[in-house]
Design an enzyme around this catalytic site. Structure first.
Site, PDB file in Angstrom:
ATOM      1  N   HIS A   1       8.587  44.336 117.556  1.00 16.88           N
ATOM      2  CA  HIS A   1       8.666  42.918 117.202  1.00 16.88           C
ATOM      3  C   HIS A   1       8.875  42.052 118.452  1.00 16.88           C
ATOM      4  O   HIS A   1       8.099  41.125 118.720  1.00 16.88           O
ATOM      5  CB  HIS A   1       9.818  42.709 116.211  1.00 16.88           C
ATOM      6  CG  HIS A   1      10.004  41.294 115.775  1.00 16.88           C
ATOM      7  ND1 HIS A   1       9.567  40.832 114.558  1.00 16.88           N
ATOM      8  CD2 HIS A   1      10.562  40.215 116.399  1.00 16.88           C
ATOM      9  CE1 HIS A   1       9.845  39.538 114.455  1.00 16.88           C
ATOM     10  NE2 HIS A   1      10.453  39.133 115.561  1.00 16.88           N
ATOM     11  N   GLU A   2       9.899  42.379 119.212  1.00 14.03           N
ATOM     12  CA  GLU A   2      10.180  41.574 120.408  1.00 14.03           C
ATOM     13  C   GLU A   2       9.041  41.691 121.413  1.00 14.03           C
ATOM     14  O   GLU A   2       8.720  40.727 122.117  1.00 14.03           O
ATOM     15  CB  GLU A   2      11.511  41.982 121.047  1.00 14.03           C
ATOM     16  CG  GLU A   2      12.735  41.783 120.163  1.00 14.03           C
ATOM     17  CD  GLU A   2      12.807  40.418 119.499  1.00 14.03           C
ATOM     18  OE1 GLU A   2      12.323  39.431 120.080  1.00 14.03           O
ATOM     19  OE2 GLU A   2      13.339  40.335 118.367  1.00 14.03           O
TER      20      GLU A   2
ATOM     21  N   HIS B   1       2.865  37.332 123.559  1.00  9.43           N
ATOM     22  CA  HIS B   1       2.543  35.912 123.395  1.00  9.43           C
ATOM     23  C   HIS B   1       2.911  35.148 124.672  1.00  9.43           C
ATOM     24  O   HIS B   1       2.175  34.276 125.131  1.00  9.43           O
ATOM     25  CB  HIS B   1       3.341  35.376 122.200  1.00  9.43           C
ATOM     26  CG  HIS B   1       2.739  34.196 121.508  1.00  9.43           C
ATOM     27  ND1 HIS B   1       3.351  33.601 120.440  1.00  9.43           N
ATOM     28  CD2 HIS B   1       1.609  33.485 121.713  1.00  9.43           C
ATOM     29  CE1 HIS B   1       2.616  32.578 120.023  1.00  9.43           C
ATOM     30  NE2 HIS B   1       1.554  32.480 120.786  1.00  9.43           N
TER      31      HIS B   1
ATOM     32  N   HIS C   1       6.392  39.177 120.625  1.00 10.49           N
ATOM     33  CA  HIS C   1       6.712  37.865 121.206  1.00 10.49           C
ATOM     34  C   HIS C   1       6.414  37.875 122.707  1.00 10.49           C
ATOM     35  O   HIS C   1       5.874  36.917 123.257  1.00 10.49           O
ATOM     36  CB  HIS C   1       8.202  37.552 121.026  1.00 10.49           C
ATOM     37  CG  HIS C   1       8.602  37.144 119.644  1.00 10.49           C
ATOM     38  ND1 HIS C   1       7.963  36.141 118.948  1.00 10.49           N
ATOM     39  CD2 HIS C   1       9.593  37.588 118.821  1.00 10.49           C
ATOM     40  CE1 HIS C   1       8.547  35.982 117.766  1.00 10.49           C
ATOM     41  NE2 HIS C   1       9.535  36.851 117.665  1.00 10.49           N
TER      42      HIS C   1
HETATM   43 ZN   LIG Z   1      10.897  37.149 116.031  1.00 12.59          ZN
END
Ligand SMILES: [Zn+2]
Length: 676
Positions: A467-468, A474, A471
């Protein structure tokens, strides 16, 4: 010695010179950097030439870079490596930063220039990115009242001050009520069912309060395990009711009037600014755009999830009947869910952990990123770090072009806050022909290695890392001109798409085969483990969905209309919950009076975004599932349309560029097993 925060960083890749920075450098650096920023703004407003996009909007976006750098270093440290001293500095500099931000927002000369350009926007032949930047800058003034007459401006300021006081009051009341309750247990028999660690913690709490026995509180680390495991039903009931009546007891900590005042003031603020409601104001800067879209979205999911939720409720009720429970109540939910889950999917965390050695999982997420986005990661030791545990990587593309610096800080320690997050020490932008690359960081609190065992992650920690990392991608792949539109600077119901999307690879055999190997035997994770993980992750998904939707609907009901006629908080809430409740109502309980997300935090008219993000990631991943999870056409499209573009265009436009169509709820419902 000169202040290292105010020098040009002469480190490799101009990374933050952590080893040279001392706490006493921060405050003077902030003061100086604010001065520099002010001067930069003065240069813009003092310009005697006609305002242009370049001399005003662009100049504004490139102003304050020194302050940005110092702020990001300081506030990231305050999260990952804090101390009393750093917290004290934070208390001192925060008002300075707020004051500076207000000075800019209320700078009329500056607004006049922005407005002049905005008014002739259509004649300027701007690129979509420039257009977005101009609109954002203009809106940041207008949404704070720059277009109002003096009387309304004054009214708006007054409302803002009252609102921040009320939010504070709301939080204080919830906290006071949380602290006011304790369940004091003195007979061992009442602890039945609870795990050893929970009992130990409760004994410790009792000891701290100079009491015998065990004390359980309404804080999550105490409350959640109690509700999940305590066999004594009457005690679970006592805890649940205490939890549910926080700030709803007609005492000095009561939040009923606070809630009513808050929603009325928010409505007032919105109408002063010319919006129909608080929701209209908030959603203007969201992917969902309008209250109508949000409500349609929530109702559509509700319609689809409700039959499944009802079925699950029946299943759970029948399961509890064996225990003599005639009517399943709220305080039975977590308890019997856990029991049933254990019966259906007997998979212990301990069986999985050997397949998820931290180093293997890191290599796994690197391989996945390589296959999808052609990235390569090289650990380098020339980068200055704020703690020896931090790992640093140089990220390049497959042709060797420098993409980003990545910091990874995995283990808990004193001075680091809980949870996991992605952040950056330096943004990305393009200026004078140079593409200035970002410095990204992920911070987690994973299981530490011991003398005999490496760090073995739980499956939840594995998905957290992915998940991290989503990010982080991105941030790392950002490729825009303006820093304020770069990377994760997007509407907040869009920001979880890259992160949640990447989690999907954790459930796929093809991806797990790259890294999920037993740390001793190197045997690959057995397929039936993966199947069990998948199935158990959807366990009672209908009920979970209904619960999330009920919060989203309640939030919208509070903020989507003129609230002046609402007199009774509990009555209003019950009406909003009408279509989403499975359990019997508890009349002495009220959700709204302790719904901190929307009344204290920033989630008002935004609670729906949890589900919204899930819909996006499921819909996006459906294309990968259709074409292959490592299909280059699909991943390149995602990279181009979304990861590189930040907030340069409206999220829906970016999404359609990637997907060829708007997202629908179907993929999520399918993934959650709610439709076939
Ligand atoms: Zn998040």
């Amino acid at each position: 010695m000169a202040n290292p925060l105010l020098q040009k960083f002469s480190t490799p890749f101009s990374t933050a010179p952590f080893s040279k920075i001392k706490n006493e450098h921060f405050k003077p650096a902030f003061i100086k950097a604010i001065k520099i920023s002010k001067k930069e703004i003065d240069v813009i407003t003092a310009n005697t030439k006609v305002p242009t996009f370049e001399n005003t909007i662009e100049a504004l976006d490139f102003s304050g870079q020194t302050l940005d750098r110092i702020s990001s270093i300081f506030f990231n440290l305050n999260s990952a490596e804090t101390s009393d001293e750093i917290q004290e500095i934070a208390q001192e500099v925060s008002p300075l930063l707020t004051e500076f931000a207000n000075d800019v927002r209320l700078n009329e000369k500056l607004f006049k220039r922005v407005q002049l350009i905005y008014d002739i926007k259509d004649e300027l032949n701007l690129t979509p990115e420039e257009d977005t930047l101009l609109t954002n800058k203009y809106k940041s003034f207008v949404r704070n009242g720059a277009n109002l007459n003096e009387a309304d401006k004054l009214e708006l300021r007054k409302t803002d001050t009252e609102l921040s006081k009320l939010k504070l009051k709301f939080g204080e009341n919830v906290l006071a009520e949380t602290n006011a309750f304790e369940l004091h247990i003195t007979t061992k028999n009442d602890l039945k069912g609870l795990p050893e660690s929970t009992i130990e913690a409760a004994a410790m709490t009792a000891k701290q309060k100079n009491k015998k026995g065990w004390i359980f509180t309404l804080d999550y680390p105490s409350y959640i395990p109690f509700m999940t495991y305590a066999d004594k039903r009457n005690l679970r009931k006592k805890m649940a009711i205490a939890f549910g009546k926080k700030a709803f007891q007609n005492n000095k900590n009561d939040n009923q009037q606070v809630v009513l005042d808050l929603v009325n003031l928010r409505y007032k603020r919105a109408t002063i600014l010319g919006y129909k409601s608080h929701s209209h104001f908030v959603l203007e800067e969201r992917m969902a755009e309008t209250p109508k879209n949000v409500i349609t979205f929530l109702n559509d999911l509700l319609e689809k999830a409700k039959p499944a939720a009802k079925k699950e409720f029946k299943l759970l009720s029948n399961f509890a009947k064996k225990d003599g429970v005639k009517q399943l109540e709220k305080w039975d939910s977590a308890y019997y869910s856990e029991k049933l889950k254990k019966e259906l999917f007997d998979l212990e965390e301990e069986q999985l952990k050997p397949y998820f050695k931290l180093e293997n999982v890191i290599n796994g997420v690197f391989s996945v990123s390589n296959k999808l986005y052609d990235l390569e990661f090289e650990e380098i030791n020339t980068i200055d770090k704020y703690h020896e545990d931090v790992k640093t990587y140089k990220v390049t593309d497959t042709s060797g072009n420098y993409i980003a610096i990545l910091y990874a800080d995995f283990f808990p320690r004193e001075g680091k806050r809980n949870g996991a997050w992605m952040t950056s020490y330096k943004g990305q932008w393009k200026k004078d022909g140079e593409n200035s690359r970002p410095h990204i960081s992920i911070v987690c609190n994973f299981t530490k290695p011991t003398e005999t065992k490496p760090s073995l992650l739980t499956f939840n920690e594995v998905t957290t890392l992915f998940h991290e990392f989503g990010h982080a991608l991105h941030g790392m792949l950002a490729n825009t001109t303006y820093q304020s539109l770069s990377g994760t600077n997007v509407y907040w119901d869009f920001v979880e798409l890259p992160s949640q999307l990447l989690e999907n690879w954790c459930y796929e055999k093809e991806a797990l085969n790259l890294f999920a190997k037993h740390y001793e035997t190197t045997e690959l994770i057995p397929m039936d483990f993966i199947e069990k993980i998948k199935k158990s992750s959807n366990f009672l998904e209908g009920m979970q969905t209904l619960r999330q939707l009920s919060f989203g609907i309640l939030d919208m009901n509070w903020h989507n209309n003129n609230p002046s006629k609402i007199k009774n908080v509990k009555e209003f809430e019950s009406l909003a919950f009408e279509n989403t409740q499975l359990f019997p109502d508890v009349k002495e309980n009220c959700m709204s009076t302790s719904f901190s997300h929307i009344f204290q935090g920033g989630y008002s008219s935004g609670y729906y975004s949890y589900k919204w993000a899930e819909v996006l990631d499921a819909d996006a991943f459906a294309l990968f599932l259709e074409k292959g999870i490592f299909n280059k056409d699909v991943s390149q499209k995602f990279k181009e349309a979304i990861l590189t573009k930040g907030g340069t265009r409206k999220p829906m436009d970016l999404y359609i560029k990637f997907r060829g169509k708007k997202p629908t709820n179907n993929a999520l419902l399918k993934r959650a097993g709610l439709i076939k």
